[in-house]
Design an enzyme around this catalytic site. Structure first.
Site, PDB file in Angstrom:
ATOM      1  N   TYR A   4      -9.356 -11.339  -6.418  1.00 59.80           N
ATOM      2  CA  TYR A   4      -8.399 -11.458  -7.517  1.00 59.80           C
ATOM      3  C   TYR A   4      -8.663 -12.688  -8.389  1.00 59.80           C
ATOM      4  O   TYR A   4      -8.237 -12.736  -9.537  1.00 59.80           O
ATOM      5  CB  TYR A   4      -6.970 -11.453  -6.966  1.00 59.80           C
ATOM      6  CG  TYR A   4      -6.658 -10.145  -6.278  1.00 59.80           C
ATOM      7  CD1 TYR A   4      -6.562  -8.969  -7.018  1.00 59.80           C
ATOM      8  CD2 TYR A   4      -6.515 -10.066  -4.898  1.00 59.80           C
ATOM      9  CE1 TYR A   4      -6.330  -7.754  -6.397  1.00 59.80           C
ATOM     10  CE2 TYR A   4      -6.280  -8.852  -4.268  1.00 59.80           C
ATOM     11  CZ  TYR A   4      -6.197  -7.691  -5.027  1.00 59.80           C
ATOM     12  OH  TYR A   4      -5.978  -6.485  -4.416  1.00 59.80           O
TER      13      TYR A   4
ATOM     14  N   LYS B 174      -2.251  -1.733   7.879  1.00 61.96           N
ATOM     15  CA  LYS B 174      -3.680  -1.446   7.980  1.00 61.96           C
ATOM     16  C   LYS B 174      -4.449  -2.551   8.684  1.00 61.96           C
ATOM     17  O   LYS B 174      -5.388  -2.292   9.433  1.00 61.96           O
ATOM     18  CB  LYS B 174      -4.241  -1.227   6.572  1.00 61.96           C
ATOM     19  CG  LYS B 174      -5.709  -0.874   6.533  1.00 61.96           C
ATOM     20  CD  LYS B 174      -6.166  -0.692   5.111  1.00 61.96           C
ATOM     21  CE  LYS B 174      -7.669  -0.420   5.057  1.00 61.96           C
ATOM     22  NZ  LYS B 174      -8.155  -0.267   3.675  1.00 61.96           N
TER      23      LYS B 174
ATOM     24  N   ARG C 207       0.854  -1.175   0.000  1.00 68.07           N
ATOM     25  CA  ARG C 207       0.000   0.000   0.000  1.00 68.07           C
ATOM     26  C   ARG C 207       0.896   1.233   0.000  1.00 68.07           C
ATOM     27  O   ARG C 207       2.055   1.171   0.403  1.00 68.07           O
ATOM     28  CB  ARG C 207      -0.897   0.022   1.240  1.00 68.07           C
ATOM     29  CG  ARG C 207      -1.802  -1.189   1.395  1.00 68.07           C
ATOM     30  CD  ARG C 207      -2.601  -1.093   2.692  1.00 68.07           C
ATOM     31  NE  ARG C 207      -3.505  -2.227   2.876  1.00 68.07           N
ATOM     32  CZ  ARG C 207      -3.231  -3.324   3.567  1.00 68.07           C
ATOM     33  NH1 ARG C 207      -2.049  -3.444   4.157  1.00 68.07           N
ATOM     34  NH2 ARG C 207      -4.116  -4.297   3.684  1.00 68.07           N
TER      35      ARG C 207
ATOM     36  N   HIS D 256      -2.682   2.277  -5.729  1.00 71.10           N
ATOM     37  CA  HIS D 256      -3.211   0.965  -5.343  1.00 71.10           C
ATOM     38  C   HIS D 256      -3.265  -0.010  -6.514  1.00 71.10           C
ATOM     39  O   HIS D 256      -3.346  -1.221  -6.308  1.00 71.10           O
ATOM     40  CB  HIS D 256      -4.605   1.123  -4.728  1.00 71.10           C
ATOM     41  CG  HIS D 256      -4.847   0.198  -3.577  1.00 71.10           C
ATOM     42  ND1 HIS D 256      -4.165   0.296  -2.391  1.00 71.10           N
ATOM     43  CD2 HIS D 256      -5.683  -0.866  -3.424  1.00 71.10           C
ATOM     44  CE1 HIS D 256      -4.575  -0.649  -1.550  1.00 71.10           C
ATOM     45  NE2 HIS D 256      -5.494  -1.366  -2.155  1.00 71.10           N
TER      46      HIS D 256
ATOM     47  N   HIS E  13      -3.852  -9.565   4.276  1.00 73.04           N
ATOM     48  CA  HIS E  13      -5.308  -9.590   4.431  1.00 73.04           C
ATOM     49  C   HIS E  13      -5.704 -10.368   5.680  1.00 73.04           C
ATOM     50  O   HIS E  13      -5.106 -11.395   5.986  1.00 73.04           O
ATOM     51  CB  HIS E  13      -5.962 -10.243   3.205  1.00 73.04           C
ATOM     52  CG  HIS E  13      -5.961  -9.371   1.996  1.00 73.04           C
ATOM     53  ND1 HIS E  13      -6.177  -9.848   0.721  1.00 73.04           N
ATOM     54  CD2 HIS E  13      -5.762  -8.027   1.861  1.00 73.04           C
ATOM     55  CE1 HIS E  13      -6.120  -8.849  -0.144  1.00 73.04           C
ATOM     56  NE2 HIS E  13      -5.862  -7.738   0.526  1.00 73.04           N
TER      57      HIS E  13
ATOM     58  N   ARG F 157      -0.628  -2.687  -6.369  1.00 73.28           N
ATOM     59  CA  ARG F 157      -0.934  -3.764  -5.419  1.00 73.28           C
ATOM     60  C   ARG F 157      -1.888  -4.782  -6.065  1.00 73.28           C
ATOM     61  O   ARG F 157      -1.693  -5.989  -5.947  1.00 73.28           O
ATOM     62  CB  ARG F 157      -1.546  -3.159  -4.153  1.00 73.28           C
ATOM     63  CG  ARG F 157      -1.917  -4.148  -3.048  1.00 73.28           C
ATOM     64  CD  ARG F 157      -2.337  -3.357  -1.812  1.00 73.28           C
ATOM     65  NE  ARG F 157      -3.029  -4.145  -0.814  1.00 73.28           N
ATOM     66  CZ  ARG F 157      -2.425  -4.870   0.136  1.00 73.28           C
ATOM     67  NH1 ARG F 157      -1.107  -4.902   0.190  1.00 73.28           N
ATOM     68  NH2 ARG F 157      -3.135  -5.543   1.026  1.00 73.28           N
TER      69      ARG F 157
END
Length: 322
Positions: free
Chosen positions: A304, A163, A138, A269, A295, A272
Site C-alpha cells: 500500500y 485467512k 475480506r 476486495h 496480515h 479492503r
C-alpha cells in the site's frame, strides 16, 4: 463384507475431520482429481516426486495458470500425500517449473468513488459493503460475522480465525453503529420465526456442534447477514439459514459500480485495498494498518506504500501543463 471407500471419499472425510471449509474441500478435490487424470488415472500411492513435478510444470507451461493457482494445486497434493496417504514429502524437494509471478499494485477507489458505489447498493447489501470498506474486511470475513461478533459496549468487531489464522479486533465504525443495532433486531425477529417454523439452527464452526449441541439454535450464533430463505446444508442435509451467498454479494457490487459509472474493475476486495490506502494517506502507520488487516507479515502491507507512491506521482505535472 466392508466396502472399501474410494480415494476421493477418503479425502473428503479427512478434510471434514479437520474442519476445512466447503470451498477448500471442493478446491482440493478438484486438483487431486485433475492430478490423477493427468497421470492416466494411476493411484497417487504409486506416484511421487517425478509425477508431481510433471503435473505442476504442466499447469505453469501448458495451462499457463497463475502462481496462486499453482500453489493451490500444490497445497491439495501436499494434503493428499501427508494427511490421507501418510507419505512424508519433506525429502522430495519438489522442483517444478513455477508459474511466473507478477507483482500487481492493487486498484483502489477514491473516497468519492467508494461513496458512489455504496449509495448505489440496495437493502442489506448497502450495510455489508459499508462494513467491508469501514473495517477493511475480506468478503468471507464480513459474511461469516455472527451476532456475537459485534461488541456494541466496547465498539469493537471481532474477527475469528480469518485467512491468516490470526484473530483480531477492529474498531466499530460509529456511522454504522445504529444501523447494525437495527440489523441485530431484525435477526432476532427472523430467528424467532425460524424457531417457530421448526428451523433455527445454524452452521457451527469446528467442533462446536459436538461440544455445544444446543448452541446452534442460540441467537448469538446466528449470521449477521443471513439469507432471505432457509436452504439445505450441502454437507449435513439440514435445512437451516446460512449467510448471504458470495456470488450474490459480488453481483450486487458489480451492479452498483455500473450504476455509479466507475470505470475500474470493482470487486469485493477493492474496498479492503481502499480502506488500507485511505488510512495510510491519513497518516496511520503501516504496522497498525497491517494489524487491522490481519496480515502475518509487514511485507504484505507494504504494497500500500507503493499505491500511495503511485497516487503521489500522479500529482506531478506533465510538461504540457506547465
Amino acid at each position: 463384507m466392508e466396502v472399501k471407500k474410494k480415494l476421493l471419499d477418503v479425502v473428503r472425510d479427512k478434510i471434514r475431520v479437520k474442519h476445512y471449509s466447503l470451498s477448500t474441500e471442493k478446491t482440493y478435490i478438484h486438483w487431486i482429481k485433475s492430478y490423477i487424470l493427468f497421470q492416466d488415472k494411476k493411484h497417487p500411492i504409486d506416484m511421487g516426486k517425478v509425477e508431481i513435478e510433471q503435473y505442476l510444470t504442466s499447469l505453469a507451461v501448458k495451462k499457463r495458470v497463475s502462481p496462486t493457482t499453482q500453489n493451490q494445486a500444490f497445497s491439495a497434493l501436499l494434503f493428499l500425500y501427508k494427511e490421507v496417504l501418510g507419505v512424508d514429502m519433506s525429502e522430495w524437494n519438489i522442483q517444478a517449473l513455477r508459474a511466473q509471478t507478477r507483482k500487481h499494485i492493487p486498484t483502489v477507489l477514491t473516497k468519492e468513488e467508494v461513496q458512489d458505489v455504496i449509495e448505489n447498493t440496495n437493502g442489506v447489501y448497502n450495510l455489508v459493503v459499508s462494513l467491508m470498506y469501514g473495517c477493511g474486511l475480506r468478503m468471507k470475513e464480513v459474511l461469516n460475522l455472527r451476532v456475537k461478533d459485534i461488541d456494541f459496549g466496547f465498539d469493537k468487531i471481532y474477527i475469528w480465525d480469518s485467512k491468516s489464522l490470526k484473530d483480531r479486533t477492529i474498531p466499530l465504525p460509529q456511522k454504522l453503529k445504529n444501523r447494525l443495532l437495527v440489523q441485530v433486531e431484525e435477526i432476532l425477529k427472523l430467528h424467532k420465526q425460524d424457531l417457530k417454523d421448526g428451523f433455527g439452527s445454524v452452521y457451527m464452526p469446528y467442533a462446536f456442534e459436538k461440544k455445544y449441541p444446543q448452541a446452534n439454535r442460540e441467537t448469538k450464533w446466528q449470521f449477521l447477514f443471513p439469507m432471505s430463505k432457509v436452504s439445505k446444508d450441502p454437507r449435513s442435509g439440514t435445512i437451516r439459514r446460512h449467510h448471504i451467498h458470495e456470488k450474490t454479494l459480488g453481483r450486487n457490487i458489480k451492479q452498483a459500480s455500473l450504476k455509479a459509472n466507475i470505470n475500474k474493475r470493482v470487486t469485493s476486495h477493492i474496498f479492503r485495498h481502499s480502506y488500507a490506502t485511505h488510512l495510510l494517506q491519513a497518516g496511520i502507520d503501516i504496522r497498525t494498518i497491517g494489524e487491522l488487516l490481519g496480515h502475518r507479515s509487514i511485507e504484505t502491507t507494504m504494497i500500500y506504500t507503493h499505491v500511495v507512491s503511485q497516487i503521489n506521482k500522479n500529482k506531478v505535472l506533465s510538461p504540457l501543463d506547465f
